[in-house]
Design an enzyme around this catalytic site. Structure first.
Site, PDB file in Angstrom:
ATOM      1  N   CYS A  86      34.394  22.296  28.102  1.00 30.15           N
ATOM      2  CA  CYS A  86      33.065  22.437  28.718  1.00 30.15           C
ATOM      3  C   CYS A  86      32.961  21.794  30.095  1.00 30.15           C
ATOM      4  CB  CYS A  86      31.981  21.858  27.805  1.00 30.15           C
ATOM      5  SG  CYS A  86      31.784  22.762  26.260  1.00 30.15           S
ATOM      6  N   HIS A 331      24.466  27.663  28.518  1.00 30.84           N
ATOM      7  CA  HIS A 331      25.682  26.869  28.696  1.00 30.84           C
ATOM      8  C   HIS A 331      26.895  27.799  28.738  1.00 30.84           C
ATOM      9  CE1 HIS A 331      28.721  23.905  28.362  1.00 30.84           C
ATOM     10  NE2 HIS A 331      28.517  23.451  27.147  1.00 30.84           N
TER      11      HIS A 331
END
Length: 376
Positions: A86, A331
């Site tokens: 991420c 996201h």
């Protein structure tokens, strides 16, 4: 060593997986963002010395190279794909910062994720059995505690004493802030339209505390993390142009100087904590305290995770993501860290809402990346 300066920053809209950007592969999603960032920078294409993009779930084959060629970069410009899960997009900008400090005059960097077009993979068959779907990468080796992200961050919130009420309140505020910012035009300068799509899919003006309170736990029967106080799975791309001081002076553009970066590791079974030591290290290296920062962009993977990290850092959550964050915007894993820097650029440089900023993001495997920047 030359300091590095971000002189241009753009992003795509952030699309919920399966929706507005679902027809675009990772390279084709990143290409127009790279091209727009290059155009805004004032750099000639052959001045770019490298392209660095973060990506987690793409088809492999060096997505950054394919995206750079699709963006019209000359064939002599090399490209590198970074996978720090991420935090890949912010790690890519950190790599660009290192390249520039090492002598490269101009680098395009950022990240991209197209969850909607990510290929399906399977483990090889064993003893004649059918292949098993490869659902996700292991974040730690066999024998280590390696829970799914939702479970890990639900446990992190529980251990940190973050209540369900605080998480829902934070999530509602993120959506409200994002809707207000969008309606005020705060995202207009940073978004590059993709085939006519020019706004983020996810922010919801109607997401109230009452609605959030009705949602059941998503990962553990007695947990506090729900679909409402978690981020959305998303498609998106973001990119910045990073140049050395001499090039910055020649271009004559306002910019965002990278003052300090840091990457850190924590226990893999609580990956959401990874940004805490990274923030502490970056702030220490910059010589600027958290209290002096005007803008704090922290990736909102889960409300409970952000709140747990804020509590550990002694940071008031009201200061975080003033225009909403990933809970509202979404996201796109490999791009999210770069989205944070794009947001800082437009808040501090374009809109002149402060001078000093922080970007921070945690990642699978128990890692975190942080960056301190200053408008210049």
């Amino acid at each position: 060593m030359s300091a590095s300066v971000v002189v241009a920053a753009t992003r795509s809209p952030i699309g919920t997986a399966g929706r507005s950007l679902s027809g675009h592969t990772a390279d084709r999603l990143a290409a127009p963002v790279l091209a727009a960032t290059l155009a805004r920078s004032g750099l000639a294409p052959d001045e770019v010395t490298d392209v660095v993009l973060g990506n987690c779930m793409g088809p492999g084959g060096d997505v950054a190279r394919s995206a750079a060629l699709a963006a019209g970069l000359p064939v002599h410009v090399p490209a590198l794909t970074v996978d720090r899960q991420c935090s890949s997009g912010l790690a890519a900008i950190e790599v660009a910062d290192r390249f520039v400090r090492g002598g490269a005059p101009a680098v395009l960097a950022g990240g991209v994720e197209s969850v909607s077009t990510a290929p399906w993979r399977h483990w090889p068959p064993v003893d004649g059995a059918d292949p098993v779907r490869y659902e996700r990468a292991p974040f730690a080796p066999e024998g280590w505690d390696d829970p799914d992200m939702g479970v890990a961050n639900d446990l992190l919130a529980q251990e940190a004493g973050v209540t369900r009420a605080r998480q829902d309140e934070y999530a509602a505020r993120s959506h409200a802030r994002a809707v207000a910012a969008r309606d005020a035009g705060a995202f207009a300068d940073e978004i590059v339209a993709i085939d006519g799509v020019d706004r983020d899919d996810r922010p919801r003006a109607t997401l109230t505390l009452d609605k959030l309170a009705r949602l059941r736990p998503a990962f553990r029967v007695d947990g506090t993390v729900t679909a409402g106080n978690s981020c959305g799975i998303s498609d998106g791309a973001a990119a910045v142009a990073v140049v050395d001081e001499a090039t910055h002076a020649r271009l004559g553009l306002p910019g965002l100087r990278i003052l300090a970066t840091a990457t850190a590791g924590v226990e893999p079974h609580r990956p959401g904590r990874g940004l805490v030591p990274a923030v502490r290290a970056a702030v220490q290296r910059s010589g600027i305290g958290l209290d002096a920062l005007d803008a704090l962009e922290v990736n909102e993977a889960f409300a409970g995770q952000v709140l747990a990290c804020c509590d550990e850092l002694g940071l008031d959550p009201l200061r975080v993501c003033a225009d909403g964050g990933a809970l509202a915007l979404g996201h796109p894993w490999g791009a999210s860290g770069a989205v944070l820097v794009v947001r800082l650029f437009h808040r501090l440089v374009t809109q002149r809402r402060g001078t000093l900023g922080l970007a921070a993001i945690a990642a699978g495997g128990g890692q975190g990346v942080a960056m301190v920047v200053q408008a210049c």
